[in-house]
Design a protein around this motif. Sequence first.
Motif, PDB file in Angstrom:
ATOM      1  N   LYS A   8      40.495  13.155  32.083  1.00  0.00           N
ATOM      2  CA  LYS A   8      39.545  12.632  31.089  1.00  0.00           C
ATOM      3  C   LYS A   8      39.052  13.752  30.182  1.00  0.00           C
ATOM      4  O   LYS A   8      38.924  13.569  28.955  1.00  0.00           O
ATOM      5  CB  LYS A   8      38.371  11.977  31.803  1.00  0.00           C
ATOM      6  CG  LYS A   8      37.330  11.368  30.867  1.00  0.00           C
ATOM      7  CD  LYS A   8      36.211  10.700  31.639  1.00  0.00           C
ATOM      8  CE  LYS A   8      35.183  10.087  30.704  1.00  0.00           C
ATOM      9  NZ  LYS A   8      34.077   9.433  31.451  1.00  0.00           N
ATOM     10  N   THR A   9      38.792  14.917  30.758  1.00  0.00           N
ATOM     11  CA  THR A   9      38.342  16.057  29.959  1.00  0.00           C
ATOM     12  C   THR A   9      39.430  16.488  28.982  1.00  0.00           C
ATOM     13  O   THR A   9      39.155  16.782  27.809  1.00  0.00           O
ATOM     14  CB  THR A   9      37.967  17.227  30.880  1.00  0.00           C
ATOM     15  OG1 THR A   9      36.918  16.816  31.766  1.00  0.00           O
ATOM     16  CG2 THR A   9      37.485  18.426  30.067  1.00  0.00           C
ATOM     17  N   LEU A  10      40.677  16.531  29.447  1.00  0.00           N
ATOM     18  CA  LEU A  10      41.777  16.923  28.562  1.00  0.00           C
ATOM     19  C   LEU A  10      41.915  15.958  27.398  1.00  0.00           C
ATOM     20  O   LEU A  10      42.055  16.381  26.239  1.00  0.00           O
ATOM     21  CB  LEU A  10      43.086  16.986  29.349  1.00  0.00           C
ATOM     22  CG  LEU A  10      44.339  17.248  28.489  1.00  0.00           C
ATOM     23  CD1 LEU A  10      44.278  18.653  27.887  1.00  0.00           C
ATOM     24  CD2 LEU A  10      45.606  17.048  29.298  1.00  0.00           C
ATOM     25  N   VAL A  11      41.886  14.669  27.661  1.00  0.00           N
ATOM     26  CA  VAL A  11      42.033  13.672  26.589  1.00  0.00           C
ATOM     27  C   VAL A  11      40.910  13.829  25.570  1.00  0.00           C
ATOM     28  O   VAL A  11      41.137  13.784  24.351  1.00  0.00           O
ATOM     29  CB  VAL A  11      42.055  12.248  27.183  1.00  0.00           C
ATOM     30  CG1 VAL A  11      41.973  11.203  26.071  1.00  0.00           C
ATOM     31  CG2 VAL A  11      43.315  12.035  28.012  1.00  0.00           C
ATOM     32  N   ALA A  12      39.691  14.046  26.051  1.00  0.00           N
ATOM     33  CA  ALA A  12      38.561  14.238  25.128  1.00  0.00           C
ATOM     34  C   ALA A  12      38.731  15.513  24.324  1.00  0.00           C
ATOM     35  O   ALA A  12      38.447  15.550  23.112  1.00  0.00           O
ATOM     36  CB  ALA A  12      37.257  14.275  25.920  1.00  0.00           C
ATOM     37  N   LEU A  13      39.219  16.566  24.959  1.00  0.00           N
ATOM     38  CA  LEU A  13      39.405  17.833  24.260  1.00  0.00           C
ATOM     39  C   LEU A  13      40.484  17.719  23.187  1.00  0.00           C
ATOM     40  O   LEU A  13      40.344  18.258  22.077  1.00  0.00           O
ATOM     41  CB  LEU A  13      39.768  18.937  25.264  1.00  0.00           C
ATOM     42  CG  LEU A  13      39.972  20.350  24.685  1.00  0.00           C
ATOM     43  CD1 LEU A  13      38.707  20.833  23.994  1.00  0.00           C
ATOM     44  CD2 LEU A  13      40.408  21.318  25.778  1.00  0.00           C
ATOM     45  N   GLN A  20      32.967  22.803  22.887  1.00  0.00           N
ATOM     46  CA  GLN A  20      31.544  22.468  22.849  1.00  0.00           C
ATOM     47  C   GLN A  20      31.330  20.992  22.529  1.00  0.00           C
ATOM     48  O   GLN A  20      30.502  20.317  23.154  1.00  0.00           O
ATOM     49  CB  GLN A  20      30.816  23.340  21.826  1.00  0.00           C
ATOM     50  CG  GLN A  20      29.297  23.142  21.836  1.00  0.00           C
ATOM     51  CD  GLN A  20      28.675  23.440  23.194  1.00  0.00           C
ATOM     52  OE1 GLN A  20      28.790  24.543  23.703  1.00  0.00           O
ATOM     53  NE2 GLN A  20      28.030  22.442  23.800  1.00  0.00           N
ATOM     54  N   VAL A  21      32.074  20.478  21.541  1.00  0.00           N
ATOM     55  CA  VAL A  21      31.925  19.059  21.193  1.00  0.00           C
ATOM     56  C   VAL A  21      32.346  18.187  22.368  1.00  0.00           C
ATOM     57  O   VAL A  21      31.699  17.181  22.678  1.00  0.00           O
ATOM     58  CB  VAL A  21      32.759  18.725  19.937  1.00  0.00           C
ATOM     59  CG1 VAL A  21      32.740  17.216  19.678  1.00  0.00           C
ATOM     60  CG2 VAL A  21      32.222  19.474  18.726  1.00  0.00           C
ATOM     61  N   THR A  22      33.422  18.572  23.031  1.00  0.00           N
ATOM     62  CA  THR A  22      33.882  17.816  24.198  1.00  0.00           C
ATOM     63  C   THR A  22      32.817  17.812  25.287  1.00  0.00           C
ATOM     64  O   THR A  22      32.537  16.761  25.897  1.00  0.00           O
ATOM     65  CB  THR A  22      35.190  18.423  24.746  1.00  0.00           C
ATOM     66  OG1 THR A  22      36.189  18.331  23.743  1.00  0.00           O
ATOM     67  CG2 THR A  22      35.644  17.698  26.000  1.00  0.00           C
ATOM     68  N   ALA A  23      32.211  18.962  25.521  1.00  0.00           N
ATOM     69  CA  ALA A  23      31.154  19.040  26.529  1.00  0.00           C
ATOM     70  C   ALA A  23      29.984  18.133  26.159  1.00  0.00           C
ATOM     71  O   ALA A  23      29.446  17.409  27.011  1.00  0.00           O
ATOM     72  CB  ALA A  23      30.683  20.481  26.669  1.00  0.00           C
ATOM     73  N   ASP A  24      29.604  18.137  24.883  1.00  0.00           N
ATOM     74  CA  ASP A  24      28.489  17.287  24.438  1.00  0.00           C
ATOM     75  C   ASP A  24      28.820  15.811  24.610  1.00  0.00           C
ATOM     76  O   ASP A  24      27.974  15.026  25.056  1.00  0.00           O
ATOM     77  CB  ASP A  24      28.162  17.589  22.975  1.00  0.00           C
ATOM     78  CG  ASP A  24      27.608  18.998  22.767  1.00  0.00           C
ATOM     79  OD1 ASP A  24      27.139  19.589  23.761  1.00  0.00           O
ATOM     80  OD2 ASP A  24      27.674  19.498  21.620  1.00  0.00           O
ATOM     81  N   LEU A  26      30.966  14.425  26.671  1.00  0.00           N
ATOM     82  CA  LEU A  26      31.113  14.040  28.084  1.00  0.00           C
ATOM     83  C   LEU A  26      29.835  14.252  28.881  1.00  0.00           C
ATOM     84  O   LEU A  26      29.749  13.818  30.038  1.00  0.00           O
ATOM     85  CB  LEU A  26      32.259  14.834  28.721  1.00  0.00           C
ATOM     86  CG  LEU A  26      33.665  14.565  28.174  1.00  0.00           C
ATOM     87  CD1 LEU A  26      34.682  15.437  28.903  1.00  0.00           C
ATOM     88  CD2 LEU A  26      34.037  13.093  28.325  1.00  0.00           C
ATOM     89  N   GLY A  27      28.869  14.926  28.282  1.00  0.00           N
ATOM     90  CA  GLY A  27      27.618  15.172  28.974  1.00  0.00           C
ATOM     91  C   GLY A  27      27.722  16.200  30.080  1.00  0.00           C
ATOM     92  O   GLY A  27      27.040  16.087  31.106  1.00  0.00           O
ATOM     93  N   ILE A  28      28.583  17.194  29.900  1.00  0.00           N
ATOM     94  CA  ILE A  28      28.759  18.256  30.883  1.00  0.00           C
ATOM     95  C   ILE A  28      28.646  19.598  30.182  1.00  0.00           C
ATOM     96  O   ILE A  28      28.614  19.669  28.945  1.00  0.00           O
ATOM     97  CB  ILE A  28      30.122  18.152  31.608  1.00  0.00           C
ATOM     98  CG1 ILE A  28      31.281  18.212  30.596  1.00  0.00           C
ATOM     99  CG2 ILE A  28      30.206  16.873  32.427  1.00  0.00           C
ATOM    100  CD1 ILE A  28      32.664  18.132  31.233  1.00  0.00           C
ATOM    101  N   ALA A  29      28.574  20.680  30.959  1.00  0.00           N
ATOM    102  CA  ALA A  29      28.455  22.012  30.377  1.00  0.00           C
ATOM    103  C   ALA A  29      29.802  22.488  29.850  1.00  0.00           C
ATOM    104  O   ALA A  29      30.858  22.095  30.365  1.00  0.00           O
ATOM    105  CB  ALA A  29      27.924  22.994  31.420  1.00  0.00           C
ATOM    106  N   GLN A  30      29.768  23.340  28.808  1.00  0.00           N
ATOM    107  CA  GLN A  30      31.017  23.849  28.252  1.00  0.00           C
ATOM    108  C   GLN A  30      31.863  24.603  29.281  1.00  0.00           C
ATOM    109  O   GLN A  30      33.088  24.420  29.312  1.00  0.00           O
ATOM    110  CB  GLN A  30      30.741  24.738  27.047  1.00  0.00           C
ATOM    111  CG  GLN A  30      32.015  25.281  26.401  1.00  0.00           C
ATOM    112  CD  GLN A  30      31.728  26.068  25.140  1.00  0.00           C
ATOM    113  OE1 GLN A  30      30.716  25.873  24.482  1.00  0.00           O
ATOM    114  NE2 GLN A  30      32.636  26.986  24.804  1.00  0.00           N
ATOM    115  N   PRO A  31      31.260  25.435  30.170  1.00  0.00           N
ATOM    116  CA  PRO A  31      32.078  26.090  31.195  1.00  0.00           C
ATOM    117  C   PRO A  31      32.791  25.098  32.112  1.00  0.00           C
ATOM    118  O   PRO A  31      33.879  25.398  32.615  1.00  0.00           O
ATOM    119  CB  PRO A  31      31.057  26.938  31.972  1.00  0.00           C
ATOM    120  CG  PRO A  31      29.972  27.200  30.998  1.00  0.00           C
ATOM    121  CD  PRO A  31      29.866  25.954  30.178  1.00  0.00           C
ATOM    122  N   THR A  32      32.196  23.922  32.301  1.00  0.00           N
ATOM    123  CA  THR A  32      32.837  22.907  33.134  1.00  0.00           C
ATOM    124  C   THR A  32      34.090  22.363  32.448  1.00  0.00           C
ATOM    125  O   THR A  32      35.108  22.116  33.092  1.00  0.00           O
ATOM    126  CB  THR A  32      31.854  21.760  33.429  1.00  0.00           C
ATOM    127  OG1 THR A  32      30.689  22.292  34.056  1.00  0.00           O
ATOM    128  CG2 THR A  32      32.494  20.728  34.353  1.00  0.00           C
TER     129      THR A  32
END
Length: 298
Positions: A8-13, A20-24, A26-32
Amino acid sequence: MLNLVWIKTLVALLQHRSFQVTADRLGIAQPTVTQHIQKLEEQLQVGLVVRGRTGCQPTPEALLLLPYAESMLKLNERAMAAISGRDLRVGASSNIGIYILQPYVRSFVTAEHSPDLELAIGSNPIIAQKLQNAEVDVAVMEWWQPQTGFQARSWRKEPLVLIVPPTHPYAALSQVGPEHLAGMELIGGESGTGTGRLLDRYFAHGSAIPGVSMQLGSTEAVKQAVKAGLGISLVLASTVTEEVQTGSLCAVPFSGAGLDKELMVVWRENPAKSDQLPDFVSHLLNGGGGSLLSTGHI
């Protein structure tokens, strides 16, 4: 096993091209986000994104993975919805979905106080594949090959008719039989609907089965070709109701037992409810459809 959270993170990225936009979103931290991508790259042993000052770009391997990743996420959503019973996805082969099923969908949605129902329309083989892949819950089809794990019921019989231009000699006939079509060439429509099998049975007693002069991909294309005088064809009676009413086409029924196609409703077996029909299946089998035009006679 691929981790759906990482997927899910990859698809959003790949959609946003920014950590940073992906983190925002998904509601998670950028390091995550970075950790998810790194873990996925380690598991697959390939690079998935190329980082740069203007954002990140997908590698060829990421683009190859993307459609599978999207399918996995969609299937995950369907599985969650199936367990919760939140929504219903119905598949229908093209002729049924376009010309026949809509009033039944409308009356079902009305009776069930607007459930979240989605209707997917495609060729008969595509809808069969969607049912097997759990992309639809119920399928309404012109032809179905019985398979383990699925239940099927006959929904209704729909007559096939011969369509011809108003100027064609057969337009004056009240009905046609094998002798009228023996050895003739017909315009073919959508493949995989089982019409060929019906013709094999109808011409089983010696008459020369008609051939196909051209294969078009849809009933709409077939109707336009017949109107243009390119030939004649066989279609479900319900698909030419409007053209018959306006006089742009003539639909001639078949003699004797005729050519009736058995439309099927198919669904995946539920071991926990083996003796209980899905609500939409019950609705169809009980004739829910509101005020429908009769399609038994043209």
